[in-house]
Write a protein that holds these residues in place. Structure first.
Motif, short mmCIF file in Angstrom:
data_model
loop_
_atom_site.label_atom_id
_atom_site.label_comp_id
_atom_site.label_asym_id
_atom_site.label_seq_id
_atom_site.Cartn_x
_atom_site.Cartn_y
_atom_site.Cartn_z
N GLU A 243 -10.60 25.36 -35.97
CA GLU A 243 -10.26 23.99 -36.34
C GLU A 243 -9.24 23.37 -35.41
OE1 GLU A 243 -8.59 21.47 -40.20
OE2 GLU A 243 -9.65 23.36 -40.49
N CYS A 244 -8.30 24.14 -34.92
CA CYS A 244 -7.20 23.61 -34.11
C CYS A 244 -7.47 23.69 -32.61
CB CYS A 244 -5.90 24.32 -34.45
SG CYS A 244 -5.34 24.02 -36.12
N ARG A 245 -8.72 23.93 -32.24
CA ARG A 245 -9.06 23.81 -30.84
C ARG A 245 -8.90 22.33 -30.45
NH1 ARG A 245 -14.41 24.23 -30.02
NH2 ARG A 245 -14.07 24.58 -27.80
N PRO A 246 -8.49 22.02 -29.21
CA PRO A 246 -8.23 22.96 -28.11
C PRO A 246 -6.79 23.47 -28.03
CG PRO A 246 -8.14 20.72 -27.28
CD PRO A 246 -8.48 20.61 -28.76
N LEU A 247 -5.91 22.99 -28.92
CA LEU A 247 -4.51 23.39 -28.81
C LEU A 247 -4.35 24.90 -28.90
CD1 LEU A 247 -1.49 22.90 -28.60
CD2 LEU A 247 -1.46 22.42 -31.07
N ALA A 248 -4.99 25.53 -29.88
CA ALA A 248 -4.83 26.97 -30.06
C ALA A 248 -5.27 27.72 -28.81
CB ALA A 248 -5.62 27.44 -31.28
N SER A 249 -6.43 27.36 -28.28
CA SER A 249 -6.93 28.04 -27.09
C SER A 249 -6.04 27.78 -25.89
CB SER A 249 -8.36 27.58 -26.79
OG SER A 249 -9.24 27.95 -27.83
N THR A 250 -5.49 26.56 -25.80
CA THR A 250 -4.59 26.25 -24.69
C THR A 250 -3.33 27.11 -24.75
OG1 THR A 250 -5.40 23.97 -24.54
CG2 THR A 250 -3.22 24.43 -23.61
N LEU A 251 -2.77 27.28 -25.93
CA LEU A 251 -1.58 28.12 -26.08
C LEU A 251 -1.88 29.55 -25.65
CD1 LEU A 251 -0.14 26.88 -29.51
CD2 LEU A 251 0.79 26.46 -27.22
N VAL A 252 -3.05 30.04 -26.01
CA VAL A 252 -3.44 31.40 -25.64
C VAL A 252 -3.63 31.50 -24.13
CG1 VAL A 252 -5.25 33.15 -25.87
CG2 VAL A 252 -4.46 31.91 -27.88
N GLU A 253 -4.32 30.54 -23.55
CA GLU A 253 -4.54 30.54 -22.10
C GLU A 253 -3.23 30.50 -21.34
OE1 GLU A 253 -7.71 29.85 -19.58
OE2 GLU A 253 -7.48 31.65 -20.80
N GLU A 254 -2.31 29.66 -21.78
CA GLU A 254 -1.01 29.57 -21.11
C GLU A 254 -0.24 30.87 -21.22
OE1 GLU A 254 -0.27 24.74 -21.65
OE2 GLU A 254 0.76 26.18 -22.96
N PHE A 255 -0.33 31.50 -22.37
CA PHE A 255 0.36 32.78 -22.57
C PHE A 255 -0.20 33.84 -21.65
CE2 PHE A 255 0.80 36.79 -25.01
CZ PHE A 255 2.19 36.89 -24.99
N PHE A 256 -1.52 33.91 -21.57
CA PHE A 256 -2.14 34.93 -20.72
C PHE A 256 -1.93 34.65 -19.23
CE2 PHE A 256 -5.33 35.97 -24.28
CZ PHE A 256 -4.52 36.99 -24.74
N ALA A 257 -1.67 33.38 -18.88
CA ALA A 257 -1.46 33.03 -17.47
C ALA A 257 -0.08 33.44 -16.97
CB ALA A 257 -1.66 31.54 -17.27
N MET A 258 0.80 33.81 -17.89
CA MET A 258 2.14 34.21 -17.47
C MET A 258 2.06 35.56 -16.73
SD MET A 258 4.36 33.35 -20.89
CE MET A 258 4.43 31.70 -21.53
N PRO A 259 2.95 35.75 -15.76
CA PRO A 259 2.91 37.02 -15.00
C PRO A 259 3.30 38.22 -15.85
CG PRO A 259 4.84 35.70 -14.39
CD PRO A 259 3.98 34.83 -15.30
#
Length: 259
Positions: A243-259
């Motif tokens: 339901e909260c896409r795309p915000l939820a997916s964006t938060l996950v993507e940003e988290f995984f993009a961290m080194p």
């Protein structure tokens, strides 16, 4: 070019486990909820870059359905069998609902295989976890339980604009023994004592109005997991990730993009 790969891995006990891999790049394991197969992620899968890996838990989808005891720790070992089959040494892991419980064991028992961890709408289980109320349990036992479950997954306003079908209401092809096994596995989960052993950077996500797994579990998990970050989606229910896409997916993507 077709970047999809479907195949089977063998668990230690010989159980055949169906998996699905899409795309290339950094691997991300997506773990579904109780009594669900890989279609749980159908709507959100394309939100993630890199290579997404899903699987059908034993008892669901195209995987074998042995009439044996199931457990969240055992499901985590099944994930490792899939990663071994794909020759993936380390992956990011995003588990929701029972998949979050499986992900906890994955990060505890196989720490070198998990780079970063996201736990969604889940609980530490056991006597410390905050479980659903008896009222919710009684509602789920009704004959119209799929409609009841859909209402617990999504807000009425979202359902009015998105009439379905919904892929998060359980695998209708599961035999009764497998459905019972999944229920026992999820209800028996208790990772409280071992959660401090999680070393992977962790993000915890939850819907504020989740009655299936109350959001009161968020601070409990965050307290037990080193330097865990949290985000709660106001007004969202159990299927916040949909339901909260795309915000939820964006938060996950940003988290995984961290080194």
């Amino acid at each position: 070019m077709d970047l999809r790969q479907h195949g089977y891995a063998k668990a230690e006990d010989g159980t055949s486990l169906a998996y699905q891999r899409n795309g290339t790049g950094r691997p991300l394991v997506l773990l579904a909820g109780q009594a669900n197969n890989h279609t749980w992620w159908d709507r959100a899968r394309a939100d993630f870059s890199g290579s997404t890996i899903t699987m059908d838990y034993r008892g669901t989808g195209a995987s074998d359905k042995p009439d044996l005891p199931y457990s969240t720790k055992g499901f985590a070992d099944d994930v490792i069998a899939v990663l071994d089959e794909l020759r993936i040494d380390q992956a990011d892991v995003y588990g929701t609902s029972m998949g979050g419980r499986v992900a906890q064991w994955l990060a505890v028992s196989h720490p070198h295989r998990v780079r970063r961890l996201v736990l969604g709408c889940t609980s530490p289980g056991g006597k410390h976890g905050i479980e659903r109320t008896n009222e919710v349990r009684r509602a789920l036992a009704r004959t119209d339980s799929r409609d009841v479950l859909a209402d617990m997954m999504y807000t009425p306003a979202w359902r009015a604009e998105n009439p379905g079908p919904y892929q998060v209401l359980g695998d209708p092809g599961m035999p009764p023994h497998a459905a019972r096994g999944h229920l026992v596995a999820s209800n028996s989960h208790d990772a409280w004592d071992v959660l401090p052993r999680i070393t992977a950077p962790t993000l915890i996500l939850h819907g504020a109005d989740d009655v299936l797994t109350p959001a009161a579990n968020v601070p409990l998990l965050a307290h037990r997991i080193q330097q865990a970050r949290t985000h709660i989606f106001p007004g969202a229910r159990h299927a916040y990730f949909d339901e909260c896409r795309p915000l939820a997916s964006t938060l996950v993507e940003e988290f995984f993009a961290m080194p």
